[in-house]
Design an enzyme around this catalytic site. Structure first.
Site, short mmCIF file in Angstrom:
data_model
loop_
_atom_site.label_atom_id
_atom_site.label_comp_id
_atom_site.label_asym_id
_atom_site.label_seq_id
_atom_site.Cartn_x
_atom_site.Cartn_y
_atom_site.Cartn_z
N ILE A 15 39.00 35.83 44.67
CA ILE A 15 40.03 35.93 43.61
C ILE A 15 41.43 35.56 44.13
O ILE A 15 42.27 35.14 43.34
CB ILE A 15 40.01 37.35 42.97
CG1 ILE A 15 40.66 37.32 41.59
CG2 ILE A 15 40.64 38.38 43.89
CD1 ILE A 15 40.37 38.54 40.75
N ASP A 38 41.36 44.61 47.46
CA ASP A 38 42.75 45.10 47.59
C ASP A 38 43.37 44.57 48.90
O ASP A 38 44.47 44.01 48.90
CB ASP A 38 42.70 46.64 47.58
CG ASP A 38 44.05 47.29 47.40
OD1 ASP A 38 45.03 46.58 47.16
OD2 ASP A 38 44.10 48.54 47.48
N SER A 121 35.60 48.60 40.75
CA SER A 121 34.78 49.77 41.14
C SER A 121 33.40 49.44 41.70
O SER A 121 32.67 50.34 42.08
CB SER A 121 34.59 50.76 39.96
OG SER A 121 35.74 51.51 39.73
N THR A 122 33.03 48.15 41.75
CA THR A 122 31.65 47.83 42.16
C THR A 122 31.46 47.64 43.66
O THR A 122 30.38 47.28 44.11
CB THR A 122 31.12 46.56 41.45
OG1 THR A 122 31.92 45.43 41.85
CG2 THR A 122 31.16 46.71 39.95
P1 ADP Z 1 36.45 49.20 44.49
O1 ADP Z 1 37.08 50.16 45.46
O2 ADP Z 1 37.12 49.24 43.13
O3 ADP Z 1 34.96 49.35 44.44
P2 ADP Z 1 36.22 46.82 46.20
O4 ADP Z 1 37.33 45.94 46.64
O5 ADP Z 1 35.50 47.59 47.24
O6 ADP Z 1 36.84 47.76 45.05
O7 ADP Z 1 35.16 45.94 45.43
C1 ADP Z 1 35.30 45.50 44.11
C2 ADP Z 1 34.52 44.21 43.93
O8 ADP Z 1 35.31 43.13 44.43
C3 ADP Z 1 33.19 44.16 44.68
O9 ADP Z 1 32.20 43.63 43.80
C4 ADP Z 1 33.46 43.20 45.83
O10 ADP Z 1 32.31 42.47 46.18
C5 ADP Z 1 34.50 42.28 45.21
N1 ADP Z 1 35.40 41.58 46.13
C6 ADP Z 1 35.74 41.89 47.40
N2 ADP Z 1 36.60 40.99 47.90
C7 ADP Z 1 36.82 40.07 46.90
C8 ADP Z 1 37.59 38.87 46.79
N3 ADP Z 1 38.35 38.44 47.79
N4 ADP Z 1 37.55 38.19 45.61
C9 ADP Z 1 36.79 38.63 44.57
N5 ADP Z 1 36.05 39.74 44.62
C10 ADP Z 1 36.05 40.45 45.77
#
Ligand code: ADP
Length: 176
Positions: A15, A38, A121-122
């Site tokens: 993203i 994040d 949240s996934t």
């Molecule tokens: P949360 O704490 O809300 O679960 P996470 O960051 O651990 O947030 O994960 C949320 C989603 O984002 C997961 O499905 C993860 O695979 C995905 N994710 C992690 N890094 C990226 C990225 N750079 N771009 C898009 N999606 C991502």
């Protein structure tokens, strides 16, 4: 990979590379950075993002707050705090729907046209991907049915499994 159904687009990728008016961050309630998406957003945006986040004094679960995007290709970041999955009987779906709804409401108020979401949240927060996908699609679809200013909502899938989930669930009935 990319599928596009009118105003809903599903892609796989990172993203932090997405050229949308705003990307949504799956933040924690401190808004001071963390792991997963994040951490990736903060690294790509640069330290100015953390400086602005400090001024926001956190965010409640299910709510969202806006900052600039700094070094990201996206002009803005909408930080939302998803629920931690605790079995499904602790208002998780309502709170997750709030994340999508509030993020789109902020984008619409700011007259932004394109918004990209990760699977809030996934990851670390453990929300089952299929259930989270249902909430994401139904909330975004419901919002778009009453909104004319947003032109594109992009679901950014970090893995092929998520891409298939979104792809399977977006059918002609969900076209908005
Ligand atoms: P949360 O704490 O809300 O679960 P996470 O960051 O651990 O947030 O994960 C949320 C989603 O984002 C997961 O499905 C993860 O695979 C995905 N994710 C992690 N890094 C990226 C990225 N750079 N771009 C898009 N999606 C991502």
């Amino acid at each position: 990979m990319l599928i596009n159904k009118t105003r809903l687009t599903v892609i796989t990728g990172d993203i932090t590379n997405v050229h949308a008016d705003a990307i949504v961050n799956a933040a924690n309630s401190s808004l001071l950075g963390g792991g997963g998406v994040d951490g990736a957003i903060h690294r790509a945006a640069g330290p100015e993002l953390l400086h602005e986040c400090r001024l926001l004094h956190g965010c409640k679960t299910g709510d969202a707050k806006l900052t600039k995007g700094y070094r990201l290709p996206a002009a803005y970041v909408i930080h939302t705090v998803g629920p931690v999955w605790r079995g499904g009987h602790h208002e998780e779906s309502k709170l997750l729907a709030g994340c999508y709804y509030r993020s789109l409401a902020i984008a619409s108020e700011k007259a932004l046209e394109t918004v990209a979401f990760p699977g809030i949240s996934t990851g670390i927060y453990g929300y089952p991907k299929e259930k989270a996908c249902d909430v994401a699609i139904s909330t975004v679809t419901g919002f778009l049915q009453n909104d004319t200013s947003l032109t594109e909502v992009i679901f950014v899938c970090f893995d092929e499994e998520s891409f298939r989930l979104y792809n399977d669930r977006i059918n002609p009935e969900t076209i908005v």
